[in-house]
Design a protein around this motif. Structure first.
Motif, short mmCIF file in Angstrom:
data_model
loop_
_atom_site.label_atom_id
_atom_site.label_comp_id
_atom_site.label_asym_id
_atom_site.label_seq_id
_atom_site.Cartn_x
_atom_site.Cartn_y
_atom_site.Cartn_z
N ASN A 47 0.96 -1.21 0.09
CA ASN A 47 -0.09 0.10 -0.07
C ASN A 47 0.86 1.21 0.05
N PRO A 48 0.33 2.40 -0.66
CA PRO A 48 1.07 3.59 -0.52
C PRO A 48 1.24 4.19 0.92
N LYS A 49 2.48 4.72 1.10
CA LYS A 49 2.85 5.23 2.40
C LYS A 49 2.48 6.94 2.42
N ALA A 50 2.22 7.47 3.39
CA ALA A 50 1.79 8.65 3.30
C ALA A 50 2.91 9.41 4.52
N VAL A 51 3.62 10.41 3.63
CA VAL A 51 4.66 10.89 4.37
C VAL A 51 4.25 12.34 5.18
N VAL A 52 4.72 12.36 6.42
CA VAL A 52 4.05 13.66 7.18
C VAL A 52 4.96 14.87 6.75
N ARG A 53 4.38 15.89 6.67
CA ARG A 53 5.21 16.98 6.35
C ARG A 53 4.73 18.10 7.70
N THR A 54 5.36 18.58 8.40
CA THR A 54 4.88 19.57 9.41
C THR A 54 5.09 21.19 8.93
N HIS A 55 4.17 21.85 9.60
CA HIS A 55 4.18 23.32 9.52
C HIS A 55 5.53 23.94 9.20
N HIS A 102 23.92 2.79 -3.60
CA HIS A 102 22.86 3.51 -3.08
C HIS A 102 23.15 4.79 -2.63
N LEU A 103 22.04 5.41 -3.03
CA LEU A 103 22.18 7.09 -2.98
C LEU A 103 21.67 7.52 -1.72
N CYS A 104 22.59 8.31 -0.72
CA CYS A 104 22.16 8.43 0.65
C CYS A 104 22.60 9.78 0.97
N PHE A 105 21.77 10.30 1.86
CA PHE A 105 21.92 11.63 2.61
C PHE A 105 22.18 11.78 4.02
N ARG A 106 22.92 12.68 4.21
CA ARG A 106 22.89 13.26 5.86
C ARG A 106 23.15 14.51 5.99
N LYS A 107 23.03 15.21 6.93
CA LYS A 107 23.39 16.35 7.19
C LYS A 107 24.86 16.79 7.68
N VAL A 108 25.24 17.62 7.39
CA VAL A 108 26.84 18.07 7.42
C VAL A 108 27.34 17.71 8.97
N ASP A 109 26.45 18.01 9.80
CA ASP A 109 26.86 17.87 11.26
C ASP A 109 26.72 16.19 11.77
N GLY A 110 26.45 15.73 10.61
CA GLY A 110 26.49 14.04 10.98
C GLY A 110 25.11 13.38 11.02
N GLY A 111 24.07 14.23 11.13
CA GLY A 111 22.64 13.94 11.60
C GLY A 111 21.88 13.70 10.43
N SER A 112 20.63 13.16 10.56
CA SER A 112 19.66 13.21 9.45
C SER A 112 18.43 13.31 10.04
N GLU A 113 17.43 14.31 9.42
CA GLU A 113 16.20 14.46 9.76
C GLU A 113 15.24 13.09 9.61
N ALA A 114 14.47 13.06 10.76
CA ALA A 114 13.87 11.68 10.78
C ALA A 114 12.67 11.94 9.58
N VAL A 115 12.40 10.93 9.08
CA VAL A 115 11.27 10.79 8.06
C VAL A 115 10.08 9.99 8.76
N THR A 116 8.99 10.59 8.91
CA THR A 116 7.72 10.01 9.26
C THR A 116 6.70 9.53 8.33
N TYR A 117 6.34 8.46 8.40
CA TYR A 117 5.06 7.75 7.50
C TYR A 117 4.17 7.73 8.72
N TYR A 118 2.89 8.36 7.89
CA TYR A 118 1.68 8.28 8.87
C TYR A 118 1.27 6.92 9.25
N ARG A 119 1.32 6.67 10.51
CA ARG A 119 0.76 5.26 11.00
C ARG A 119 1.58 4.36 10.50
N ASN A 120 2.90 4.37 10.35
CA ASN A 120 3.73 3.21 9.87
C ASN A 120 5.17 3.40 10.50
N GLU A 121 5.47 2.93 11.47
CA GLU A 121 6.57 3.23 12.40
C GLU A 121 7.54 2.40 11.74
N LYS A 122 7.35 1.13 11.12
CA LYS A 122 8.26 0.25 10.55
C LYS A 122 9.07 1.00 9.42
#
Length: 532
Positions: A189-197, A365-385
Motif C-alpha cells: 500500500n502507498p505510504k503517507a509522508v508527514v510534512r509539518t508546518h 545506494h544514494l544516501c544523504f545526511r546533514k553536514v553535522d552528521g545527523g539526518s532529519e527523521a522521516v515519518t510515514y503516517y501510522r507506519n513506524e516500521k
C-alpha cells in the motif's frame, strides 16, 4: 489573530494585510474550443475564502489533528483548503483525482478522513468505494451542482458561509502535521509522508537556490497532489511572485500558456520532458518569455537541444517526497545529465550494501545526511516500521541507485529493487497484478518494467506478462485494465506467455520474462548506461 507566520494561514493573513490586491495565483484551463480561461486569486481573496472554508469545516465537526482529503486538480479551492486546514489545525491530504478502487479506499481509511473536498470527476470513484470506508465523511463539491450518491454533500459555491464570523481559529504547533503526501507505493500500500508546518515554512524559498529570482512569474502543470507543485506554490507565496497553474498538464499548449501569462520559469519532470520536446517544432518556439526550466530527469541527449530550441536555460534538481535529500545542477554548472551536487547543508554519498562509500563511477545506494552528521527523521503516517527503515545509521536512504564521478557530480541509474517509474511517479506493480488477476480469463500475471529506447533515464515501460485461458481474451483484459486502473497503471506492453518463468519458490523471474520479450521482438534490447 497571531501575526506570526509560522503556518501558511498566518502568512496569507499577513500578505492580505500588506498587499491585498497582489495577483498571487492564476489557474488556467484549456476549454474544448482551445481557448484559455482562468480563475484568479489575490491575497485578500485567499484569506477571505480560506477563513470561510475553515468555518464550514468546523461546522462539520472537523477538529485539530483531523484529516481533510482533497481530490482536486489545480484549482484555487485547493489553496483555500490549505489555508482552512491551518486555521482549523486539521491536516490536508491531497489525492490524485484519478484514484479509484481499493487504493482509494485504503488511503481514505488510512487517514481517517473527516471531510472530503472534491471535484465532480472524482465523485463516481468515491461513490464506488463508499461501502469499503469506515465512515462516510461529508463531501464538499467545488465545480458542479451535482452531488455524490452515497455521502452527505454540500456545494462549495452555495453552501460556504458568507463570512467567517464564528470561526475559532487555531494556531497549530509548528511541529504538528500540516499535510500528508502519499508516495506512489512501489510495493504494498502507498505510504503517507508527514510534512509539518515548520518543514513547509522553512523550505518556502527553496527555488531561489535553483535560479528563481525577484521579478519571475512561475508556472507549473504538475498537480498539487505532487510535492513538486508545492515547491512552486510555496516559492510564489513567500517571495511574492505570481504563480500560474494549468488545471492539468498540457504538452501542446504549454508554450501558449507561458506566452499568454508571461511566465519566466516552469518545472518539468520525468516523461513530461520528452513529451514536450516531441511536439512538432514551430518557427516561434524561441519566441517565449521563459528563461529557466527546472527539470527532474532531463536526459543528457536532450539537454542542449531543449536550450537551443526553446531559448531557455536548464536547472536539474533531484529530490523526493520525503525531502530527505537534494541534488542541484544549477543552470548547467555541472555536466549535462548529472543530477547535481548536494547543497552546503547536506552530504550525499554512494554506499555499497555494507554502508561503505563506493569509489567514483561505481554504482550504489544514494544516501544523504546533514553536514553535522545527523539526518532529519522521516515519518510515514501510522507506519513506524517504514519510518525507522528510511533513516538508518545516520543516513537517509533514498531507495535509488546512482553513481558519482571523480568531481563529485551525481548521476541517476534506477530505483533500487526494480521499482517502475513512469512520468515521475512509481507504479505499484502488485496493485496492478491484483486488479488484472481478478479478470476471469487471467490464469497468471506478472507486472514489471523494461527499459526501452523511448524511456527517460530512470524510467521504464510497464509490461504485463499474462497467461490467459484463450489468446482472444486479450481485448477484454485491456478494457478491464482501462476500467479499473489509473492511466499511469495501465500496461503499455501485453506479453502473452504459456507460463510465467518462476523460481522454485514461485517467484517470477523478471530477467527471463525480459529475454522472452526481446526474443519475441516486442522490445529491442537497450544497452545499460552503467559506468565501467
Amino acid at each position: 489573530m497571531s501575526n506570526r507566520a509560522n503556518d501558511i494561514a498566518r502568512l496569507i493573513e499577513q500578505k492580505a494585510a500588506a498587499k491585498p490586491d497582489f495577483p498571487a495565483l492564476t489557474f488556467v484551463h484549456v476549454e474544448p474550443d482551445g481557448s484559455l480561461s482562468d480563475e484568479r486569486r489575490n491575497f485578500a481573496e485567499l484569506w477571505d475564502r480560506g477563513a470561510r472554508l475553515a468555518l464550514w469545516l468546523q461546522q462539520q465537526g472537523v477538529a485539530p489533528g483531523d484529516s481533510v482529503v482533497l481530490m482536486l486538480k489545480n484549482r484555487p479551492q485547493f489553496v483555500e483548503a490549505m489555508v482552512a486546514a491551518a486555521l482549523t489545525g486539521s491536516i490536508f491530504v491531497p489525492l490524485d483525482t484519478r484514484s479509484m478502487g481499493e487504493k482509494l479506499a485504503y488511503m481514505i481509511n488510512h487517514v481517517a478522513a473527516t471531510a472530503i473536498i472534491a471535484e465532480a470527476a472524482a465523485l463516481p470513484a468515491l461513490d464506488t468505494v463508499a461501502e469499503q470506508l469506515g465512515s462516510r465523511p461529508p463531501v464538499l463539491v467545488v465545480d458542479t451542482a451535482s452531488a455524490p450518491r452515497n455521502f452527505p454533500a454540500a456545494d462549495y459555491a452555495a453552501d460556504l458561509p458568507g463570512d467567517a464570523v464564528g470561526l475559532v481559529p487555531v494556531i497549530p504547533d509548528p511541529t504538528s502535521p500540516m499535510y500528508l503526501m502519499f508516495t506512489s507505493g512501489t510495493t504494498g500500500n502507498p505510504k503517507a509522508v508527514v510534512r509539518t508546518h515548520a518543514q513547509y515554512m522553512r523550505g518556502m524559498k527553496g527555488l531561489r537556490a535553483l535560479g528563481v529570482d525577484d521579478g519571475d512569474t512561475l508556472y507549473t502543470g504538475l498537480p498539487l497532489c505532487h510535492t513538486n507543485a508545492h515547491s512552486t506554490l510555496a516559492a510564489g507565496l513567500a517571495m511574492e511572485l505570481p504563480v500560474v497553474f494549468s488545471r492539468q498538464f498540457t504538452k501542446s499548449r504549454l508554450w501558449d500558456v507561458c506566452r499568454a501569462y508571461r511566465c519566466t520559469v516552469f518545472t518539468l519532470l520525468g516523461g513530461m520532458i520528452p513529451e514536450v520536446f516531441a511536439v512538432p517544432p514551430k518557427s516561434d518556439d524561441r519566441d517565449n518569455p521563459v528563461r529557466l526550466v527546472i527539470a527532474s530527469g532531463m536526459p543528457a541527449k536532450l539537454w542542449e537541444a531543449y536550450e537551443t530550441r526553446f531559448g531557455v536555460t536548464i536547472t536539474e534538481v533531484y529530490g523526493s517526497t520525503e525531502n530527505g535529500g537534494t541534488l542541484i545542477n544549477r543552470m548547467g554548472d555541472g555536466p549535462r545529465g548529472s543530477m547535481g551536487k548536494p547543497p552546503p547543508t547536506l552530504v550525499a554519498a554512494i554506499l555499497d550494501d555494507d554502508d561503505q562509500v563506493c569509489a567514483p563511477m561505481v554504482p550504489g545506494h544514494l544516501c544523504f545526511r546533514k553536514v553535522d552528521g545527523g539526518s532529519e527523521a522521516v515519518t510515514y503516517y501510522r507506519n513506524e516500521k517504514a519510518s525507522a527503515e528510511k533513516v538508518t545509521g545516520g543516513w537517509f536512504r533514498s531507495g535509488d541507485i546512482a553513481y558519482a564521478d571523480t568531481e563529485g557530480w551525481f548521476y541517476f541509474l534506477h530505483r533500487a529493487g526494480g521499482g517502475i517509474r513512469r512520468n515521475g511517479d512509481f507504479v505499484n506493480a502488485t496493485l496492478v497484478e491484483t486488479v488484472l488477476a481478478q479478470h476471469p480469463a487471467v490464469r497468471d500475471v506478472f507486472v514489471y518494467g523494461v527499459e526501452t529506447a523511448a524511456n527517460v533515464a530512470g524510467e521504464r515501460t510497464l509490461v504485463a506478462a499474462v497467461v490467459l485461458d484463450t489468446d482472444d481474451a486479450l481485448d477484454g483484459i485491456r478494457q478491464w485494465a482501462a476500467d479499473h486502473l489509473q492511466r499511469s497503471e495501465i500496461p503499455e506492453i501485453w506479453q502473452l506467455l504459456p507460463a510465467i518463468p518462476k523460481t522454485v519458490s514461485e517467484k517470477p523471474v523478471e530477467r527471463d520474462c525480459i529475454a522472452l520479450l526481446h526474443a519475441a521482438g516486442l522490445v529491442e534490447p537497450v544497452a545499460a548506461e552503467v559506468p565501467a
